[in-house]
Each structure stands twice: as structure tokens, then as C-alpha cells.
Write an enzyme that holds these catalytic residues in place. Structure first.
Site, PDB file in Angstrom:
ATOM      1  N   GLY A  26      37.725   8.209  29.640  1.00 42.37           N
ATOM      2  CA  GLY A  26      36.555   7.193  29.203  1.00 42.37           C
ATOM      3  C   GLY A  26      36.786   7.493  27.777  1.00 42.37           C
ATOM      4  O   GLY A  26      37.417   7.857  27.058  1.00 42.37           O
ATOM      5  N   ILE A  27      35.574   6.720  27.254  1.00 44.06           N
ATOM      6  CA  ILE A  27      35.487   6.494  25.655  1.00 44.06           C
ATOM      7  C   ILE A  27      34.409   7.391  24.959  1.00 44.06           C
ATOM      8  O   ILE A  27      33.475   7.758  25.894  1.00 44.06           O
ATOM      9  CB  ILE A  27      34.923   5.078  25.352  1.00 44.06           C
ATOM     10  CG1 ILE A  27      35.931   4.012  25.810  1.00 44.06           C
ATOM     11  CG2 ILE A  27      34.599   4.923  23.805  1.00 44.06           C
ATOM     12  CD1 ILE A  27      35.644   2.625  25.537  1.00 44.06           C
ATOM     13  N   ILE A  84      34.491   7.862  18.884  1.00 48.24           N
ATOM     14  CA  ILE A  84      34.980   8.913  17.998  1.00 48.24           C
ATOM     15  C   ILE A  84      36.168   9.406  18.958  1.00 48.24           C
ATOM     16  O   ILE A  84      37.027  10.201  18.586  1.00 48.24           O
ATOM     17  CB  ILE A  84      34.280  10.161  17.949  1.00 48.24           C
ATOM     18  CG1 ILE A  84      33.526  10.546  19.125  1.00 48.24           C
ATOM     19  CG2 ILE A  84      33.170   9.578  16.762  1.00 48.24           C
ATOM     20  CD1 ILE A  84      32.558  11.969  18.895  1.00 48.24           C
ATOM     21  N   ASP A 125      45.367  21.312  32.577  1.00 49.76           N
ATOM     22  CA  ASP A 125      45.696  20.064  31.361  1.00 49.76           C
ATOM     23  C   ASP A 125      45.470  20.971  30.048  1.00 49.76           C
ATOM     24  O   ASP A 125      44.775  20.208  29.216  1.00 49.76           O
ATOM     25  CB  ASP A 125      44.903  19.095  31.718  1.00 49.76           C
ATOM     26  CG  ASP A 125      45.574  17.724  31.142  1.00 49.76           C
ATOM     27  OD1 ASP A 125      46.807  17.785  30.652  1.00 49.76           O
ATOM     28  OD2 ASP A 125      44.902  16.726  30.985  1.00 49.76           O
TER      29      ASP A 125
END
Ligand SMILES: *[C@@H]1O[C@H](CO)[C@@H](O)[C@H](O)[C@H]1NC(C)=O
Ligand SMILES: *[C@@H]1O[C@H](CO)[C@@H](O)[C@H](O)[C@H]1NC(C)=O
Ligand SMILES: *[C@@H]1O[C@H](CO)[C@@H](O)[C@H](O)[C@H]1NC(C)=O
Ligand SMILES: *[C@@H]1O[C@H](CO)[C@@H](O)[C@H](O)[C@H]1NC(C)=O
Ligand SMILES: *[C@@H]1O[C@H](CO)[C@@H](O)[C@H](O)[C@H]1NC(C)=O
Ligand SMILES: *[C@@H]1O[C@H](CO)[C@@H](O)[C@H](O)[C@H]1NC(C)=O
Ligand SMILES: *[C@@H]1O[C@H](CO)[C@@H](O)[C@H](O)[C@H]1NC(C)=O
Length: 867
Positions: A582-583, A576, A704
Site C-alpha cells: 500500500g501507500i 513518503i 523478504d
């Protein structure tokens, strides 16, 4: 007697009305008959509702039955949970703890019922207060011993637990007869208030009432509708089908299918009331449906006025197909109130009204105790089985903190500053939970049976000024660190003489290794060897990647193994998202909760390679995991758990159905993102950041902030995510720290870039960019027509200076916003991106400015219409 009562009741019901069969489910209902013997469930034959005893919801109080004169069988008409009750002779504040199965972020109807019935034989009518969580709900008063008092409130739950508290004001012992909670569709009743109030029921009338039960099972939310038809009104009804499901309000058939109209033909329908409190804020919900078949030349057009001014700006025609609900978006205030439902001049038929509900708004202005303090003190309560009435929130409401506790009331989190457990029968060692009360200034543990050594960690409590340990069975001496604080004059310490080391002899004993007997030395060596063996075994286990007990996680949080992660993501089936880190995969827990799993490295890679603990990725992981464990806020993406066995590292968050704000703004959904929704998103994320800056100890700079790091749930509530590059402030450091520049192009504070000095104002700059994106629908870096790339700040600046709002605001909004609100919003955003951090507002100021923008937008449109 109880059996008799049910039987008699049953007989009566069989004779008088049809017995209802169990129909619609009572799913999510909590129905408590207070004062019944433990572990009982009984069915109210009239409504079909199952009531349980209250022993699993409260531990304090005493059960009573109402006196014979008021109870069954003398009084066959007594409604169900009123024949018995639980009274609270002890403690200022006694709370029921409800954990609704639908959890937080849901709207609930909560109803408490009371009848005194001279249960104590004293013939005195008590008066006490009711609180929902930490906020005042209502005062409970009685006219006579048989007076049946019902209090009902609609409230949006912000945490998993809902407390209903009874507060003793010194005017008699509080008690309660029944307590009910019903889940209600969260998109009705006051979405327009931004969830900052609860609605306490004032009146709920079925106007034009003919017959019916007026509650469950006809009403899925179990609202109780009272008949109301003054003599100057007549009733009409229909047997035709009416769609009550079109709106979330779902007024029951029997209520919506009857209506009142004026006897005198063309006159208005008037509802008048006087408020004792002229500051009370009323909200009315009026329900309409056309019940007659109109001829071609007939029309029924209606307008609603309050004290002469229109509630709905336009008039409307009630539909014969479905029910419609109207309400006021601005509160009715003052002493005298008159709601008038009138026909318009061009209407041939008189006005009608099918039902009306009137509520008063109860502010939610109290805050909760900080979660770390709650956990610590709950832990202490459990460890020592503290025999005090300690229920609900420890510090709040501030007039009635827990017995023996005093607090620091700094918004938005309250902290415990003083804890007095003197003469409370405490046994065993001093629990480590005390060290988590970080703001503790005074601790009185005198005259208990506490044993073993006085632990060193008490000296770590930075703010501790007063410590009483007298009258316990401690062994050994007071730790030197505490004695030093005493000598330095920063701590007033009371302790039994035998625990104080008066001469040098005791101190020296520790240092003087020379005189340690050989026997002791040998046993120390043996002990060391054993410890080393244990350590090796533990290490080997760790290597094998077994699931192992790790550091304690806060309740509800979990540590997962790689295999578990793989199974909850159905073998990393659905991606998603992808981040620098990362994923992200979709997963679901055993209970069906959807979650997002952020993997450190590709789990499909066959060769698992351990990130070395010094690699930037691994460091980032540890920073994030540790931070997330300490941060809890409604507007911070909540953390379900993590995995760090040898094969992978993963962070597991709640799943946010609407993805991140950046994607959302550039998707086709952006077309439906109204000005009001944008403001809600801005306020939510501002509150999240505000919490990181001011609510966390030590304060956290996100570093961030960007639209890609703001996530949206299915209600479009925003939460701040991704502390991957955050860095915890050293607690007593300067107001800035030096670091390498981190962040995302387009969002980086230019001052930070120049000076490498980082502080909260750098987040404020980035947040300003986020606000500009929300306003303009542009990205942080805008491509101009000639192909240049400029910052969204420079894109907005010329329009801002010329005062041309249209050039700035997202064209997708088609001008549908309040000008006042829009101007203010742009001004706030531009103040955030000022060159010098010093000149930018704090997150605190930003939150309150944005709330004013929202108020301006909500004030624009007095009509709030939901079909
Ligand atoms: C209330 O009445 C019921 C039924 O007679 C009885 O079982 C129960 O013990 C009574 N409760 C109290 C507190 O007296
Ligand atoms: C008690 O008060 C209620 C509510 O005002 C009233 O309806 C009822 O008649 C009163 N009962 C007695 C016995 O006075
Ligand atoms: C009242 O309800 C009963 C049963 O539902 C129905 O038969 C009766 O017609 C209703 N009375 C009126 C006046 O609507
Ligand atoms: C809640 O009400 C809204 C309309 O107001 C409707 O779209 C939604 O389906 C309802 N939700 C449930 C669970 O009934
Ligand atoms: C509407 O038309 C009917 C006949 O079709 C008539 O009886 C009635 O008076 C008319 N009503 C109005 C308000 O014009
Ligand atoms: C703690 O409570 C006891 C009795 O309740 C009282 O004597 C003592 O002074 C209190 N301690 C502090 C520090 O207030
Ligand atoms: C709740 O929000 C509304 C609209 O934003 C505002 O007008 C009102 O003052 C707020 N109330 C409180 C108690 O904060």
C-alpha cells in the site's frame, strides 16, 4: 532547619560570590535531592539548579538527615544535595527509575552524589555497588564521614527508562544523597566505540584554571570541571571570543579560555596516573584552543603521546578561533599511564593544554529480561501490590535478581523460570498475567489468601514442573488438565486435599447432563440469551466503526480509528513511499512524534470497499499486525499502533528519516556513506534478523529480506521492516516448512526455489545479497555492459576468486577503508550466498564476524579528530 539552611546559604553566597540569575534553561535535566520530604522542589542558590524530592522516582528506602555535626548550619560549605539522603535497609537491589524526556537513543550524563555524615549514628562507613540499568557502574567507598563522593557516567540510553540501582554487598546499608541526569549531544564522547560501552568519569580537569564555577550555567551539560595546575605549570588566558559551539563538546568559556603551559619553556606537559585495575580501559579527551596572538615568525605545533607512543599520528596547530578536541580511539590499558603533550621540533612556542577529561570504559555486556516477562511480572506486582523490593530489571544483573525470582540466562534475552510468592499476602483470584510467563518451570503460591477457581491456563505453561498451591482459599476442584499432568508425572503439584477430586462422582457430575435440575437448565438458557444479546450489540457497534476497546495492546502501543489516522496524516497529505502492500504517508502524533502510516488501500477512494477477510492483502495485514505486537528490538522498526476499522486498515510505525537502504544507496547520499557507516548498517540489520531468528518465540523467518525492507533513521541506524510475508514457525515443528515461494527476485534463496523448503538460512541468503549491495553499491540484479542482467553474486564472484578487491568495493569509497576489514566483509557476504543452506553461517555468527570487520576498520586510524 531546612529553611534556615537555605537562608544561611543564601547569605553566605550573597557575600562571597555574585548570585547567579536563572539563565540557560534546565530543559531535560532531572535533578533529585534524595531524602527530602515528598513533593518538594528547592533551588540550589549556588548553581541555580532546581532539585525535586525523590518520591516519584523510587518507592523503597527511608529518609535521613546527616548528623548535626556534618550538616547545616555547622558546615556552611556543604554542597547542595548532601545534607540529607535516602538509605535502603531492605532488599539487595533498590533502583531509581528515570524517564528522561529526550527518550532513548540519546546520550546522558548521570551523576550520583554521596556523603555518609554519620546519618545513622553508627559511625560505620558502608561500601556498596552502583549499577546503571543492568551493568556495573562503580563501587562507592568512603574515607571518612565527611568524604563527598561523586560518581559520574556518560551512557547512551537504549530504552526509554534508565535505572540507577544501589546494590547491597553485605558491607553496610547503601544510601544516596543526590542524583542528576543531563542530556548530552549524542554525537560526542565515544561515537567511535559503536555504543557498546559507557564512560565512567575518572578525572575532569580545567588545566590552567584561574577562576569560575566550573559547571552549570557556564556548562550547558553541567559537567563539573576541577581546577588542576601543578607547580611546574603556568596559566595563560584570553578574553578574546572563542567559538565553543563548533564542536558538540562545547567546553565552557571559562574552561577553554584558560590553558596551562610548562614553566620550563620547551618541556612537555605530563599527566600521570596509576590504575588499580590493570584491565581498566581508559579514554582521554583533550581540549585545545590557541589563546595568544601569534607573530608571523611564531608557531605552536603540538603532538600527544601516551606511554611514549603517539595518540595523534599527525601534529596539529590549536586554532585561535574555535576549540578542538582529541581523543584516543584505542583504549589505554595497563597499570601506569603517562599522557605527554609536547611541542614538535619545528614549533617555536611551548605546548599548551586547556582541559582534559579521562574516562574508564564500562562494558555493557549484561542483557535485559525479555519484555513479555517484564510486563507479566510488573502486572503481578501491581495486581497483588506485592510487598517486596522489586525494582529495576527482574533478572539482571544476574547476581541480584528480584527476591523470589530465578531466571534462565540465555542471550540475548533472559526469562523468568521460577517465581516464589509463598506467604506474600496475595489476595483474590490467580491473575491471568501468570500465563504470560512462558518459560516458568516453578511457581510457588503457597500460604496466601488466593480465592476462586484454580484456572485452567496454568496447564498451558509448557515448562511448568513444580506448582505449589497449598494453603489458599480456592473453591472447586483442580482442573483436569493439571491433574493429567500430575498423573503423567510431568508436574509436581501440591494442593490442599479439598480441592482434589478423589472419586468419580465429581468428574461425573460435569458430564451427567441428565440429572441437571430443570431450574439450572432454565438459568443456563436465560444466561445464553443474555450473552447472545450482548454479542449482537457488540457486533453492531463494531459495524458502525466506533472506536472500541480492542484486545489489550502493550503499553505505549495504540489502536487508531480511521478519523484519527486521517487527522494525524493531515488528511493523507504527504506520501513518503509505496510498497507492494500500500501507500505510506507521513504523520505526526499529538506529542510531535513523527510516524509513518502504511495504508492497506487508497483512503482517498470514495467508495470504501472492505477487503474480504480471505483476500491475500487482508491476511497479510493480520499476519503483520500480530507479529509486530510481539516483536521488540532496537533493530526492528518499532510499531506505534494500528487501525482496522471498517473503512481502512493501517499500520503505524516510527518514522525513519532516511528512508530505506535501497533508495539511500542509489541517492547522492551514498557518496557520504563511509565504510564504517556501511558496517554499522550491516551490523544493525544483522542484529535485527538475529533477533527474529533466535530471540522470538516462536522463531520468525522474515522471508523478504532486501535493502528496500531495511530502514534508516536520522542517525543512520538500521531497522528491519515489513513482515508482510513472514510466517510464524509452528512452535514444535520441524526445522523447515513447506510453502509457496514468496520473496523478491534477486533475493530468493536458490535452494528454497528448488525445494520449497524454507528455513532461517533462506533469510541468510537474502541478507548476503544485502551485504553485497552495501559493499558494491550495485543493485541485487546488476546490468552488465552488454545489457545482460546478472545477480550481484555473479558480478562479485570472478573478482572474489581472483582476489581483486578493487573490482568489488563501491568506487564511491575511493579506497578509503581498511583492506582487512573489506576482505572480511566480502568473505562474510559470500559465505551467506553459498549454494547449500547448510553451508551458510547463522545470523549469530554473521553478527560476530561483522563486528570483527568493524573492529578492523576502527583499528586502522589511530587518530580521531573532531574540531
Ligand atoms: C531533616 O531536616 C528537615 C529540616 O529540619 C526536617 O524537616 C526533616 O523532617 C528531617 N528529615 C528527617 C528524615 O529527619
Ligand atoms: C576526609 O577525607 C577527605 C578525602 O580524603 C579529606 O579531604 C578530609 O580532610 C577528611 N576529613 C577528615 C575530617 O578526616
Ligand atoms: C575572576 O572572575 C572575576 C569575575 O568574573 C573577574 O573579575 C576576575 O578578573 C577573574 N580573575 C582572574 C584572575 O581572571
Ligand atoms: C551536536 O554536535 C554536532 C557536532 O559534533 C553538531 O553538528 C550538532 O548540531 C550538535 N547538536 C546539537 C543538538 O547541538
Ligand atoms: C620573531 O620576530 C620578532 C620581531 O618581529 C623577534 O623579536 C623574535 O625574536 C622572533 N622570534 C623568533 C622565534 O624568531
Ligand atoms: C519459597 O520460599 C519459601 C520461604 O521463603 C520456602 O520455604 C520455599 O521452599 C520456597 N519455595 C521454593 C519452590 O523454593
Ligand atoms: C566494543 O566495540 C569495539 C569496536 O567495535 C570492540 O573493539 C570492543 O571489543 C567492543 N567491546 C565490547 C565490550 O564488546
Amino acid at each position: 532547619m531546612r529553611a534556615n539552611r537555605s537562608l544561611l546559604f543564601g547569605l553566605f553566597c550573597a557575600l562571597a560570590t555574585a548570585i547567579l540569575v536563572d539563565g540557560q534553561s534546565q530543559s531535560g535535566y532531572i535533578s533529585i535531592d534524595c531524602g527530602v520530604a515528598p513533593n518538594k522542589i528547592e533551588k540550589d542558590i549556588v548553581t541555580g539548579i532546581y532539585y525535586s524530592s525523590d518520591d516519584s522516582f523510587i518507592t523503597t528506602g527511608v529518609n535521613f538527615n546527616v548528623s548535626e555535626e556534618y550538616g547545616y548550619p555547622k558546615n556552611l560549605f556543604l554542597p547542595y544535595p548532601l545534607a540529607d539522603l535516602r538509605a535502603f535497609p531492605q532488599g539487595n537491589r533498590n533502583c531509581y527509575t528515570l524517564n528522561p524526556s529526550e527518550g532513548k537513543k540519546n546520550l546522558y550524563l548521570i551523576r550520583a552524589s554521596f556523603m555518609y555524615g554519620n546519618y545513622d549514628g553508627k559511625n560505620g562507613l558502608p561500601e556498596f555497588d552502583l549499577y546503571l540499568n543492568v551493568n556495573f557502574w562503580s563501587t562507592v567507598k568512603f574515607k571518612n564521614a565527611s568524604d563527598q563522593v561523586y560518581k559520574e557516567i556518560l551512557s547512551f540510553a537504549t530504552s526509554e527508562t534508565v535505572y540507577v540501582c544501589l546494590v547491597n554487598k553485605g558491607k553496610g546499608i547503601p544510601f544516596i544523597s543526590g542524583l542528576e541526569l543531563r542530556p548530552v549531544n549524542s554525537s560526542i564522547y565515544g561515537t567511535e566505540f559503536g555504543r557498546n560501552v559507557s564512560l565512567a568519569l575518572y578525572q575532569r580537569w580545567d588545566t590552567g584554571y584561574l577562576n569560575g564555577t566550573g559547571r552549570y550555567q557556564n556548562d550547558i551539560y553541567d559537567r563539573i570541571w576541577s581546577p588542576y595546575t601543578p607547580v611546574s605549570w603556568i596559566s595563560t588566558k584570553t578574553t578574546e571570543y572563542l567559538d565553543i559551539f563548533q564542536s558538540g563538546y562545547r567546553p565552557p568559556d571559562e574552561v577553554i579560555k584558560t590553558a596551562a603551559s610548562p614553566k620550563s619553556g620547551d618541556g612537555p606537559l605530563e599527566i600521570v596516573w596509576t590504575s588499580e585495575d590493570s584491565n581498566a580501559r581508559f579514554y582521554a579527551y583533550l581540549h585545545f584552543a590557541e589563546l595568544e596572538k601569534l607573530e608571523k615568525n611564531e608557531s605552536r605545533k603540538i603532538k600527544i603521546l601516551w606511554n611514549g607512543s603517539p595518540v595523534s599520528e599527525t601534529s596539529f596547530l590549536p586554532s585561535s578561533k574555535y576549540s578542538m578536541t582529541f581523543s584516543n580511539s584505542r583504549a589505554f590499558t595497563g597499570k601506569d599511564h603517562l599522557i605527554s603533550v609536547q611541542k614538535t621540533e619545528d614549533s617555536t612556542l611551548p605546548p599548551i593544554l586547556n582541559a582534559i577529561e579521562i574516562f574508564t570504559a564500562q562494558s555493557l555486556d549484561e542483557f535485559f529480561t525479555a519484555i513479555e516477562d517484564v510486563h507479566a511480572v510488573e502486572d503481578i506486582k501491581l495486581t497483588y501490590k506485592v510487598n517486596k523490593v522489586w525494582s529495576g530489571d527482574p533478572c539482571s544483573p544476574r547476581l541480584f535478581p528480584w527476591e523470589g525470582i530465578e531466571c534462565i540466562y540465555n542471550n540475548p534475552n533472559y526469562h523468568i523460570k521460577s517465581l516464589n510468592l509463598s506467604s506474600s499476602g496475595l489476595q483474590g483470584p490467580i491473575a491471568s498475567a501468570f500465563r504470560n510467563l512462558k518459560f516458568l518451570e516453578s511457581l510457588d503460591l503457597s500460604n496466601n489468601g488466593l480465592q476462586q477457581n484454580v484456572p485452567e491456563f496454568l496447564a498451558d505453561l509448557k515448562h511448568l514442573k513444580f506448582l505449589n498451591l497449598k494453603g489458599n482459599d480456592f473453591t472447586g476442584f483442580i482442573p483436569k488438565s493439571l491433574m493429567k499432568k500430575l498423573k503423567d508425572g510431568v508436574l509436581a503439584l501440591s494442593v490442599d486435599d479439598r480441592n482434589i477430586c478423589n472419586s468419580h462422582s465429581c468428574e461425573d457430575k460435569n458430564k451427567n447432563n441428565m440429572v441437571v435440575p430443570i431450574a439450572v437448565a432454565t438459568s443456563v438458557i436465560v444466561l445464553l440469551v443474555i450473552l447472545i444479546i450482548i454479542w449482537i450489540i457488540l457486533r453492531q457497534r463494531k459495524r458502525r466503526g466506533n472506536s472500541r476497546p480492542g484486545p489489550l495492546l502493550p503499553s505505549g502501543k495504540r489502536r487508531f480509528t480511521y478519523n484519527e489516522v486521517s487527522s494525524i496524516t493531515k488528511n493523507f497529505n504527504k506520501v513518503i513511499g509505496k510498497g507492494g502492500f500500500g501507500i505510506v504517508y507521513l504523520g505526526s502524533l499529538e506529542d510531535g512524534t513523527e510516524i509513518a502510516v502504511k495504508m492497506m488501500k487508497d483512503p482517498s477512494s470514495t467508495k470504501p470497499q472492505l477487503p474480504s477477510s480471505s483476500s491475500p492483502a487482508s491476511k497479510e495485514f493480520q499476519v503483520e499486525a500480530e507479529l509486530l505486537l510481539t516483536v521488540h528490538h532496537r533493530n526492528i522498526a518499532s510499531f506505534v499502533g494500528y487501525c482496522d476499522d471498517d473503512r481502512s486498515m493501517a499500520l503505524i510505525y516510527e518514522y525513519m528519516a532516511n528512508g530505506n537502504l535501497q533508495d539511500y544507496l542509489s541517492s547522492e547520499n551514498a557518496g557520504h556513506l563511509s565504510w564504517e557507516k556501511r558496517l554499522h548498517i550491516a551490523i544493525d540489520s544483522a542484529q535485527g534478523l538475529e533477533y527474529l531468528h533466535n530471540g522470538c518465540m516462536p522463531s520468525i523467518i522474515h522471508r523478504d529480506v532486501k535493502t528496500a525492507n531495511i530502514l534508516l533513521n536520522d542517525n543512520l541506524e538500521a531497522k528491519i521492516a515489513d513482515f508482510g510475508v513472514s510466517k510464524v514457525f509452528p512452535e514444535d515443528d520441524l526445522s523447515h516448512i513447506e510453502t509457496v515461494v514468496m520473496g523478491t527476485p534477486g533475493y530468493i534463496d536458490p535452494e528454497y526455489y528448488r525445494t520449497f523448503m524454507l528455513n532461517e538460512k533462506s533469510d541468510v541468503y537474502s541478507f548476503g545479497i544485502v551485504l553485497l549491495e552495501l559493499i558494491t553499491g550495485q543493485r541485487a540484479i546488476v546490468k552488465t555492459e552488454d545489457g545482460d542482467k546478472i545477480s550481484v553474486v555473479h558480478f562479485v564472484e570472478p573478482f572474489f576468486e581472483m582476489g581483486e578487491l578493487e573490482g568489488v568495493v563501491d568506487p564511491l569509497l575511493r579506497g578509503d577503508y581498511s583492506l582487512d576489514s573489506a576482505w572480511k566483509f566480502v568473505e562474510v557476504a559470500m559465505s551467506c550466498v553459498r549454494d547449500r543452506g547448510f553451508n551458510r553461517p547463522t545470523m549469530n555468527q554473521i553478527v560476530s564476524e561483522l563486528q570483527q570487520c568493524l573492529a578492523a576498520e576502527l583499528a586502522r586510524e589511530p587518530l580521531s579528530h573532531e574540531v
